[in-house]
Design a protein around this motif. Sequence first.
Motif, short mmCIF file in Angstrom:
data_model
loop_
_atom_site.label_atom_id
_atom_site.label_comp_id
_atom_site.label_asym_id
_atom_site.label_seq_id
_atom_site.Cartn_x
_atom_site.Cartn_y
_atom_site.Cartn_z
N ASP A 150 -11.69 -0.10 6.36
CA ASP A 150 -11.12 0.76 6.56
C ASP A 150 -10.55 1.58 5.38
OD1 ASP A 150 -10.42 2.79 8.77
OD2 ASP A 150 -8.51 1.89 9.04
N PRO A 168 -6.15 3.62 4.95
CA PRO A 168 -4.96 2.84 4.13
C PRO A 168 -5.08 2.77 2.77
CG PRO A 168 -5.92 1.48 5.92
CD PRO A 168 -6.75 2.61 5.68
N ASP A 193 -0.82 2.36 2.86
CA ASP A 193 -0.46 1.05 2.76
C ASP A 193 -0.78 0.08 1.90
OD1 ASP A 193 1.79 1.92 4.45
OD2 ASP A 193 0.91 0.82 6.14
N ARG A 237 1.51 -2.58 0.58
CA ARG A 237 1.90 -3.23 2.01
C ARG A 237 0.75 -4.11 2.69
NH1 ARG A 237 5.63 0.87 1.63
NH2 ARG A 237 4.17 2.48 2.61
N PRO A 274 -8.19 -8.38 3.27
CA PRO A 274 -8.18 -8.86 4.77
C PRO A 274 -7.83 -7.55 5.71
CG PRO A 274 -7.34 -10.55 3.43
CD PRO A 274 -7.19 -9.31 2.78
N ASP A 275 -6.73 -6.95 5.44
CA ASP A 275 -6.33 -6.15 6.56
C ASP A 275 -7.24 -4.92 6.89
OD1 ASP A 275 -3.80 -7.59 6.64
OD2 ASP A 275 -3.11 -6.67 4.74
N LEU A 276 -7.90 -4.84 5.89
CA LEU A 276 -8.65 -3.50 5.88
C LEU A 276 -10.05 -3.57 6.85
CD1 LEU A 276 -8.70 -2.25 2.38
CD2 LEU A 276 -7.07 -1.48 4.19
N ALA A 321 6.98 7.20 -3.78
CA ALA A 321 7.82 5.84 -3.22
C ALA A 321 7.85 4.66 -4.30
CB ALA A 321 7.40 5.53 -2.08
N PHE A 359 5.40 10.76 3.23
CA PHE A 359 6.76 10.67 3.08
C PHE A 359 7.28 9.94 4.49
CE2 PHE A 359 5.76 13.43 -0.35
CZ PHE A 359 6.46 12.64 -1.55
#
Lengths: 394, 124
Positions: free
Chosen positions: A41, A44, A48, A53, A57-59, A161, A326
């Motif tokens: 994906d 992100p 993130d 963050r 593997p989260d993608l 950030a 933000f």
Amino acid sequence: MRTVAVVGASLAGLSAVRALRRQGFEGRVVVVGGEPHRPYDRPPLSKDFLAGRLEEPDLTLEAEGEDLGLEWRLGSPAVCLDPSARTVRLGDGSAVQADGVVLATGALPCRLPGSERYDNVHVLRTLRDALALREQLLPGRRLVVVGAGLIGLEVASTARALGIDVTVVDPQAAPMTEALGLDVAGVVTALHERNGVRLLGGARVEGLVGPGAGRAEGVQLHGGLRLPADLVLLAMGVRPAVEWLHGSGVRVDRRGVLCDGAGVSSIPGVVAVGDCSAWYDVEDADFRREEHWTAARERAAVAVGSLLGCSTPAPVRPPYFWSDQFGLRLQFTGRRRADDELVVEEGDPLDLDFLATYRREGLPVGVVALERGRSFTKWRRVLAAPAIQQAVRA
Amino acid sequence: MRVCALSELAPGEGRRVELDPPVAVFHTDDGDVYAIDDTCTHQDASLADGWLEGCEVECPLHASRFDLRTGAVDAPPAKKPVRTHEVSVEGDDVYITLSEAAPNLPPGVGAPTGGSAPSTQGLA
Ligand SMILES: Cc1cc2nc3c(=O)[nH]c(=O)nc-3n(C[C@H](O)[C@H](O)[C@H](O)COP(=O)(O)OP(=O)(O)OC[C@H]3O[C@@H](n4cnc5c(N)ncnc54)[C@H](O)[C@@H]3O)c2cc1C
Ligand code: FES
């Protein structure tokens, strides 16, 4: 139809494969992907994942245990399509013969001449790009973002950030004016300025400043101003990844693979979907590329329906995108033209919490919202209603 | 636990109940009432704000669809199911019994997200 080749192993390609199986195709499916990765994906990558963050593997876009019975050919791009023999040739010399072809090669970021030779000048499209950029986003550094589109603005937000000094330059007077109009551009400006981003509107970039390779020192603007930078992100938009199709007979132009309203290219048996494609849009009476996540995901089923010979394609919902900046969620759906009137329906733009419609002769044709998810869904349904769609077209 | 009055929940609508974690109660067009965890398993989005169609709710952000009966998700980006909670309707009162399973909350929800908090106060 026995074999389908899907070229491009990302959101549009994977969505097409899922649609093939869901629509009952049991034959062989070969997925050709230029990158070495299984589908992941991208949104992100500017949010993130860039902030650290999320990790690789989260993608992944595949569900756990999802088995669609595919043949993956990853790591080598398609270099040519021979539609008469329905053959896709790959960079490694191999070939895939298929009865049907789904083009889903997405888009590539635009660059400045010579930018590839600098280690600290980035684009952001792939996981590799994101890893390279993330590594250099260290507190106190100066980042210059060229281009105030969604990706440029999201990176600006993530970088702030992380404690980075951020300047964004763009030829438009205010960010996203073309997409959302001056009023909303003013809100986006305020959001960024309030969070310490330096926005330079109306700025034309002449080129990079530096020795020609290694480390760029900054960005040169038209008119003499020079912006020093420790790193630069080029977020100047994308072009469809269709160069490999030149000479194939598939009609392409700068907007992408030109398709009818159901994803069929100029060659029967070849459909295109996602960021590489420009489907015929009845309302615009022209081809239109919809470079957003939801279009790649939803339209795949329509394109696949066309490929499998389904005669009544499902209607596509109006365009939709979201963006996170933000900590706030911006959402847009519909189609906006420069002379549509903006009507605030809820909240107050000055409070960074509002929903507004774009109206044409009183009729809502688009909706923009900041932090108004609930009402936004309601409006999205209103806009997708056949009656409104028809009235807009009339 | 009583969560709302049925008459306050029009068919085709969902409502968020502020529990920890929050729960979404839906009243389908067919007149059935379901309760699931409100937070999408992908990111922090409220499913009560989603697009309800039949027995499925589509996440308002990235369109993964959850089956209200089972909590199952159709396709990523969300990859995990949401919990379902037992519902009973007595007269005009909607009651739920919370599931005892562990919730599948998205990363970062319920935990500090790190980084300096951006300023998002009003501009006026
Ligand atoms: C950083 C970032 C943030 C984004 N954020 C948002 C957002 O917040 N909201 C939103 O709506 N959209 C967002 N988008 C846009 C969204 O990700 C895209 O619209 C979506 O990825 C398009 O999917 P696609 O499959 O058509 O193309 P892509 O995802 O670009 O995939 C195309 C694939 O094809 C491969 N390929 C290219 N040429 C060949 C070839 N010749 N042979 C084989 N393979 C090839 C590419 O390597 C790539 O893997 C974002 C995009 C990026 C990059
Ligand atoms: S937040 Fe629900 S699908 Fe992404």
